[in-house]
Motif scaffolding. Structure first.
Motif, PDB file in Angstrom:
ATOM      1  N   PRO A  83       0.911  -1.386   0.097  1.00 57.96           N
ATOM      2  CA  PRO A  83      -0.022   0.024   0.106  1.00 57.96           C
ATOM      3  C   PRO A  83       0.754   1.194  -0.126  1.00 57.96           C
ATOM      4  N   GLN A  84       0.461   2.417  -0.822  1.00 54.85           N
ATOM      5  CA  GLN A  84       0.973   3.582  -0.764  1.00 54.85           C
ATOM      6  C   GLN A  84       0.200   4.567  -0.029  1.00 54.85           C
ATOM      7  N   THR A  85       1.098   5.733   0.523  1.00 58.64           N
ATOM      8  CA  THR A  85       0.642   6.818   0.860  1.00 58.64           C
ATOM      9  C   THR A  85       1.296   8.054   0.384  1.00 58.64           C
ATOM     10  N   GLY A  86       0.696   9.397   0.730  1.00 58.21           N
ATOM     11  CA  GLY A  86       1.319  10.519  -0.056  1.00 58.21           C
ATOM     12  C   GLY A  86       2.478  10.531   0.239  1.00 58.21           C
ATOM     13  N   VAL A  87       3.013  10.268   1.660  1.00 64.76           N
ATOM     14  CA  VAL A  87       4.266  10.474   2.359  1.00 64.76           C
ATOM     15  C   VAL A  87       5.265   9.453   1.571  1.00 64.76           C
ATOM     16  N   SER A  88       4.950   8.259   1.511  1.00 65.71           N
ATOM     17  CA  SER A  88       5.535   7.040   0.895  1.00 65.71           C
ATOM     18  C   SER A  88       5.732   7.393  -0.568  1.00 65.71           C
ATOM     19  N   ARG A  89       4.786   7.948  -1.225  1.00 70.81           N
ATOM     20  CA  ARG A  89       5.061   8.343  -2.598  1.00 70.81           C
ATOM     21  C   ARG A  89       6.040   9.508  -2.718  1.00 70.81           C
ATOM     22  N   LEU A  90       6.099  10.389  -2.170  1.00 75.05           N
ATOM     23  CA  LEU A  90       6.943  11.364  -1.942  1.00 75.05           C
ATOM     24  C   LEU A  90       8.468  10.932  -1.784  1.00 75.05           C
ATOM     25  N   LYS A  91       8.473  10.027  -0.623  1.00 74.10           N
ATOM     26  CA  LYS A  91       9.779   9.366  -0.349  1.00 74.10           C
ATOM     27  C   LYS A  91      10.198   8.682  -1.381  1.00 74.10           C
ATOM     28  N   ARG A  92       9.572   7.740  -2.171  1.00 72.33           N
ATOM     29  CA  ARG A  92      10.005   7.227  -3.265  1.00 72.33           C
ATOM     30  C   ARG A  92      10.313   7.897  -4.228  1.00 72.33           C
ATOM     31  N   LEU A  93       9.746   9.024  -4.704  1.00 64.28           N
ATOM     32  CA  LEU A  93      10.127  10.001  -5.643  1.00 64.28           C
ATOM     33  C   LEU A  93      11.509  10.556  -5.639  1.00 64.28           C
ATOM     34  N   ALA A  94      11.802  10.827  -3.896  1.00 60.41           N
ATOM     35  CA  ALA A  94      12.739  11.772  -3.763  1.00 60.41           C
ATOM     36  C   ALA A  94      13.890  10.444  -3.714  1.00 60.41           C
ATOM     37  N   GLY A  95      13.715   9.308  -3.480  1.00 60.50           N
ATOM     38  CA  GLY A  95      14.688   8.239  -3.502  1.00 60.50           C
ATOM     39  C   GLY A  95      15.018   8.280  -4.886  1.00 60.50           C
TER      40      GLY A  95
ATOM     41  N   LEU B 286      15.207  10.303  -7.371  1.00 57.98           N
ATOM     42  CA  LEU B 286      15.858  11.449  -7.919  1.00 57.98           C
ATOM     43  C   LEU B 286      17.278  11.565  -7.130  1.00 57.98           C
ATOM     44  N   LEU B 287      17.311  11.096  -5.952  1.00 52.34           N
ATOM     45  CA  LEU B 287      18.648  11.174  -5.081  1.00 52.34           C
ATOM     46  C   LEU B 287      19.566  10.052  -6.072  1.00 52.34           C
ATOM     47  N   SER B 288      18.954   8.766  -6.100  1.00 54.16           N
ATOM     48  CA  SER B 288      19.798   7.641  -6.860  1.00 54.16           C
ATOM     49  C   SER B 288      20.399   8.231  -8.115  1.00 54.16           C
ATOM     50  N   GLY B 289      19.319   8.855  -8.854  1.00 53.37           N
ATOM     51  CA  GLY B 289      19.655   9.238 -10.348  1.00 53.37           C
ATOM     52  C   GLY B 289      20.845  10.307 -10.301  1.00 53.37           C
ATOM     53  N   SER B 290      20.776  11.070  -9.182  1.00 55.10           N
ATOM     54  CA  SER B 290      21.744  12.055  -9.135  1.00 55.10           C
ATOM     55  C   SER B 290      23.083  11.693  -8.597  1.00 55.10           C
ATOM     56  N   ALA B 291      23.062  10.561  -7.826  1.00 57.74           N
ATOM     57  CA  ALA B 291      24.297   9.947  -7.471  1.00 57.74           C
ATOM     58  C   ALA B 291      24.869   9.090  -8.632  1.00 57.74           C
ATOM     59  N   GLU B 292      24.107   8.501  -9.425  1.00 54.10           N
ATOM     60  CA  GLU B 292      24.900   7.657 -10.573  1.00 54.10           C
ATOM     61  C   GLU B 292      25.239   8.886 -11.551  1.00 54.10           C
ATOM     62  N   TRP B 293      24.602  10.002 -11.600  1.00 52.74           N
ATOM     63  CA  TRP B 293      25.217  11.044 -12.664  1.00 52.74           C
ATOM     64  C   TRP B 293      26.564  11.556 -12.130  1.00 52.74           C
ATOM     65  N   ILE B 294      26.678  11.806 -10.668  1.00 49.90           N
ATOM     66  CA  ILE B 294      27.790  12.445 -10.104  1.00 49.90           C
ATOM     67  C   ILE B 294      28.824  11.153  -9.829  1.00 49.90           C
ATOM     68  N   LEU B 295      28.740  10.372  -9.349  1.00 48.60           N
ATOM     69  CA  LEU B 295      29.666   9.466  -8.871  1.00 48.60           C
ATOM     70  C   LEU B 295      30.065   8.528 -10.335  1.00 48.60           C
ATOM     71  N   PRO B 296      31.351   8.185 -10.274  1.00 49.87           N
ATOM     72  CA  PRO B 296      31.610   7.582 -11.662  1.00 49.87           C
ATOM     73  C   PRO B 296      31.499   6.214 -11.546  1.00 49.87           C
ATOM     74  N   GLN B 297      31.285   5.609 -12.605  1.00 54.20           N
ATOM     75  CA  GLN B 297      30.692   4.141 -12.765  1.00 54.20           C
ATOM     76  C   GLN B 297      31.799   3.305 -12.356  1.00 54.20           C
ATOM     77  N   SER B 298      31.546   2.184 -11.668  1.00 53.21           N
ATOM     78  CA  SER B 298      32.488   1.078 -11.356  1.00 53.21           C
ATOM     79  C   SER B 298      33.096   0.469 -12.454  1.00 53.21           C
ATOM     80  N   SER B 299      34.261   0.138 -12.763  1.00 53.86           N
ATOM     81  CA  SER B 299      34.684  -0.661 -13.738  1.00 53.86           C
ATOM     82  C   SER B 299      34.587  -2.247 -13.389  1.00 53.86           C
ATOM     83  N   ASP B 300      34.185  -2.808 -12.220  1.00 54.17           N
ATOM     84  CA  ASP B 300      34.362  -4.100 -11.793  1.00 54.17           C
ATOM     85  C   ASP B 300      33.236  -4.997 -12.692  1.00 54.17           C
ATOM     86  N   ILE B 301      33.658  -6.328 -12.696  1.00 52.39           N
ATOM     87  CA  ILE B 301      32.482  -7.200 -13.396  1.00 52.39           C
ATOM     88  C   ILE B 301      31.115  -7.110 -12.881  1.00 52.39           C
ATOM     89  N   PRO B 302      30.094  -6.606 -13.495  1.00 55.53           N
ATOM     90  CA  PRO B 302      28.695  -6.908 -12.804  1.00 55.53           C
ATOM     91  C   PRO B 302      28.400  -8.256 -12.237  1.00 55.53           C
TER      92      PRO B 302
END
Length: 778
Positions: free
Chosen positions: A132-144, A146-162
């Motif tokens: 189940p979702q609430t307005g607060v959880s939806r905002l938290k998920r959206l913020a998460g 956005l933050l994860s996308g920003s972190a992937e854009w800022i931090l360099p990608q690892s060259s290790d084997i996936p």
């Protein structure tokens, strides 16, 4: 506007460290009237808090996923199951409190959850796996995101084997584990008071799913209980059968060994027949059988005696199961008991039919116990006969052994072998009976649990509760806005009530003056300045408002001030001629100049000889309001001993005389206001004028007004309503206690009657201003 005249009361002494701005209520008591007053003046803030809280609550309800809950009721250790076990001869043991608690934990266990998930394939149900979702959880998920996308854009990608992707089996196991976790998190199990009734509830996004899962939990638990009983009974049956077979083989070996020993030792009778056919063997067999019968009768007698002493109805039913005489009573008792339990569950124990069946049960029970007592007496007689038979056979056997040479070693060995065989035979018989009983329990599997009420599909969502959330959110908004109002009230130290003037500042309240013409001294558009050299002027309308409107509340307050001045002058024998009154305030901008000009003009219009001095040498607001050049003013009179008459200007309408100030010459203004020149001037003015008013500078920025205190007969204190800070005013007044001694009283300037009703007590004079309007013409 309502006026309160002076009553000649001395100002109260005020503790410098204690401020009680509203009335005389002790600080540890709550004044309900003041609480209502706070609500009246802050209702907008409270309303906004309630509206915002309600809006947030409704937004939460609108953005929260609806949850449906369904519950199934089951009964542990039912009466029907106990009756069936009694009928089948299976021993019945009621559940204890600790066992009931254990059953509740079993229902909550992961084992039950895993079976429910497997039965309904919940890991593949998209609705079940959705959280189940609430307005607060939806905002938290959206913020998460956005933050994860920003972190992937800022931090360099690892060259290790996936890492390798998980296998299908691992994914399926993860889904099942997550489904079990969701099931346990949304399941509720509770016991209804101290009964054996258990409610199993489940909450889901779908009403149909909630009912299906709740019913499945109950069914899986009942099935698991039956399977557990069957498995334990099957293991016991297998062990008992194995042990019985071992004892049977051991008994056969012992019997064979006895026969071989007889043949080997020539243990035969006198007639030459074999020992097995001899009289000794027959007597030994009869003695063993008689002893067995005696033991059985003694056990039966003890059992019947114990049943009678304890009054155990269940045991009485079992004890009479094999007696033909009481079979009818037993059948009637069980049928009546079943009907009685059914009536109690539907109608209650106090119902007329339930009481009638209870009477029948008691009567049948009495007859059964009487039959058991009779059986116990018969069994006692049988025991006496069996004991006599055992004694007889022992005597006959001993005699026969003596005839056959029983005292020999071979006979003793034979008897030992026979005793061993009898012991093993007894064990074999016991295990065989227990094996048969276990087979009966295994073939007659009875569940101790039954479903009372199946879970139904709910018609409406159980969560979120819109009404409850709306009430709580509005209440929370009211509490938060109330805290904000409390903070604002705590920070609000502005003077607004006559109680604050009287109790905190120590002044008598003389009245209140409303703002006039915007509250600032200004000339009408197009007015001309007075020409130099003229001694007559026209005061601005704002300085003669009381004269222009003599029946207004404004003029009435001025008359109240005059009355207070007259009372003080009459009480002071040291004032034989004109009265010198100073008008002062704590801070600038409180309307002191306007009040002094209006008061002086009103008294002049009434025929009094009145002089008004602009004694604010650094900021002569009264002089600026005259709009004329000043050649000779108060400073020239005090410094150059100029004739004061040459500096006087008069208002054409009222005849008020004014001595203005030529701004810019004075430096040591406090010495001028309190010096000998001012004393001489006032003495001269007293000879020609009834009232001399001094428009003094404010107390906070300069000490000029304090320097002139010895020269005045009284003072009128001007306070700006809703603007003057109470604590700051107290600090200013604490510098010189002579201010309160000289004070005629204080007025509230720039008064707002409509807002003032929300402050102070219900008994305050201005609270009834609406009722006094018929006396005034504003």
């Amino acid at each position: 506007m309502t006026i309160l005249g002076s009553e000649g009361r001395a100002p109260r002494s005020v503790d410098a460290n204690t401020t009680q701005p509203y009335g005389d209520s002790p600080p540890d008591e709550i004044d309900v009237s003041k609480l209502f007053a706070v609500v009246r003046r802050r209702w907008r803030v409270l309303s906004i808090g309630v509206i915002v809280g309600l809006a947030l609550g409704l937004a939460y309800v609108a953005t929260t996923t609806k949850i449906y809950q369904s519950a199934v009721s089951i009964s542990l250790d039912t009466v029907e199951a106990a009756n069936l076990r009694e009928l089948s001869g299976v021993q019945s043991v009621p559940l204890t409190e600790s066992q009931v608690t254990t059953e509740l934990e079993i229902i909550r266990s992961e084992a039950i959850a895993e079976q429910v998930v497997a039965r309904l394939a919940l890991q593949d149900n998209a609705v079940f796996m959705t959280r189940p979702q609430t307005g607060v959880s939806r905002l938290k998920r959206l913020a998460g995101k956005l933050l994860s996308g920003s972190a992937e854009w800022i931090l360099p990608q690892s060259s290790d084997i996936p890492p390798l992707p998980p296998s299908a089996e691992d994914q399926e196991a993860a889904r099942r584990e997550r489904a079990v976790s969701i099931l346990l998190g949304n399941m509720g199990v509770k016991r209804l008071r101290d009964s054996r009734i258990v409610s199993i509830s489940y909450s889901a996004l779908s009403p149909d799913l909630a009912a299906r899962v709740a019913n499945a939990i109950a069914e899986v638990y009942i099935t698991d209980q039956l399977e557990s009983k069957y498995d334990s009974t099957e293991r016991a049956t297998s062990w008992l059968k194995q042990r019985s077979d071992q004892l049977r083989e051991e008994l056969a070996q012992l019997d064979a060994e006895i026969e071989r020993y007889k043949l080997a030792n020539g243990l035969v009778s006198v007639s030459g027949t074999d020992t097995s056919d001899s009289e000794l063997a027959r007597l030994a067999t009869q003695l063993s059988q008689a002893q067995t019968i005696l033991v059985s009768l003694e056990a039966k007698q003890r059992r019947l005696q114990e049943i009678v002493e304890r009054g155990d109805t269940s045991a009485a039913v079992s004890a009479t199961a094999t007696q033909a005489i009481t079979s009818e009573l037993r059948s009637r008792f069980l049928d009546t008991l079943k009907d009685y339990n059914s009536l109690v569950s539907r109608l209650g124990a106090e119902h007329e039919q339930s009481l009638r069946l209870k009477g029948e049960l008691d009567q049948i029970q009495f007859l059964m116990f009487e039959e058991i007592k009779r059986s116990e007496r018969i069994t006692r007689n049988d025991i006496a006969l069996a004991e006599e038979e055992v004694r007889r056979l022992r005597f006959a056997k001993a005699k026969k052994e003596e005839e056959l040479g029983a005292g020999s070693e071979a006979i003793r060995k034979l008897r030992e072998l026979e005793r061993n065989a009898e012991t093993v035979r007894g064990l074999y018989t016991n295990f065989l009976q227990r094996y048969q009983q276990s087979l009966q329990e295994q073939s007659f599997a009875v569940s101790d649990v039954r479903i009372i009420n199946n879970a139904q599909v709910p018609g409406r969502a159980s969560s979120p509760d819109a009404k409850r959330i709306a009430v709580l959110s509005a209440l929370l908004g009211l509490i938060l806005s109330g805290a904000g109002v409390a903070f604002l009230e705590f920070r609000d130290n502005k003077i607004r009530t006559e109680e604050q003037l009287r109790d905190a500042l120590g002044f008598e309240f003389l009245g209140s003056l409303a703002a006039v013409g915007g509250g600032r001294i200004s000339l009408p558009f197009g007015s001309r300045k007075a020409e130099a050299g003229t001694s007559e002027i026209d005061l601005p309308a704002i300085l003669k408002h009381g004269v222009k409107k003599p029946l207004s509340t404004f003029a009435e307050t001025l008359r109240a001030i005059k009355m207070a001045i007259m009372l003080k002058a009459q009480a002071d024998p040291m004032t034989p001629t004109g009265t010198v009154i100073g008008l002062m305030s704590c801070f600038s901008g409180e309307g002191k100049t306007t009040v002094s000009a209006n008061l002086a003009a009103l008294l002049a219009s009434q025929g009094h000889k009145v002089m008004l001095l602009d004694a604010d040498l650094r900021n002569p607001g009264l002089t600026r309001a005259l709009q004329r050049p000043v050649e000779h003013g108060l400073v020239e009179i005090l410094l150059d001993d100029a004739d004061w008459r040459s500096a006087v200007v008069s208002d054409r309408e009222t005849g008020l005389d004014i001595i203005p100030v030529k701004h810019g010459r004075a430096v040591h203004t406090s010495e001028l206001i309190g010096g000998q020149g001012m004393r001489t001037l006032l003495s001269a003015l007293k000879q020609d004028y009834d009232y001399i008013f001094l428009d003094l500078p404010p107390l906070a920025p300069v000490i000029d007004a304090r320097a002139g205190l010895p020269l005045i007969d009284g003072l009128v204190f001007v306070v700006k309503w809703g603007a003057t800070n109470l604590r700051d005013a107290e600090k200013v007044l604490q510098r010189d206690p002579r201010i309160r001694e000289k004070a005629v009283g204080a007025i509230l300037n720039f008064f707002d009657a409509r807002k003032a009703q929300a402050y102070g007590d219900y008994g305050a004079s201005y609270y009834y201003s609406a009722a006094y309007r018929r006396y005034y013409h504003d």
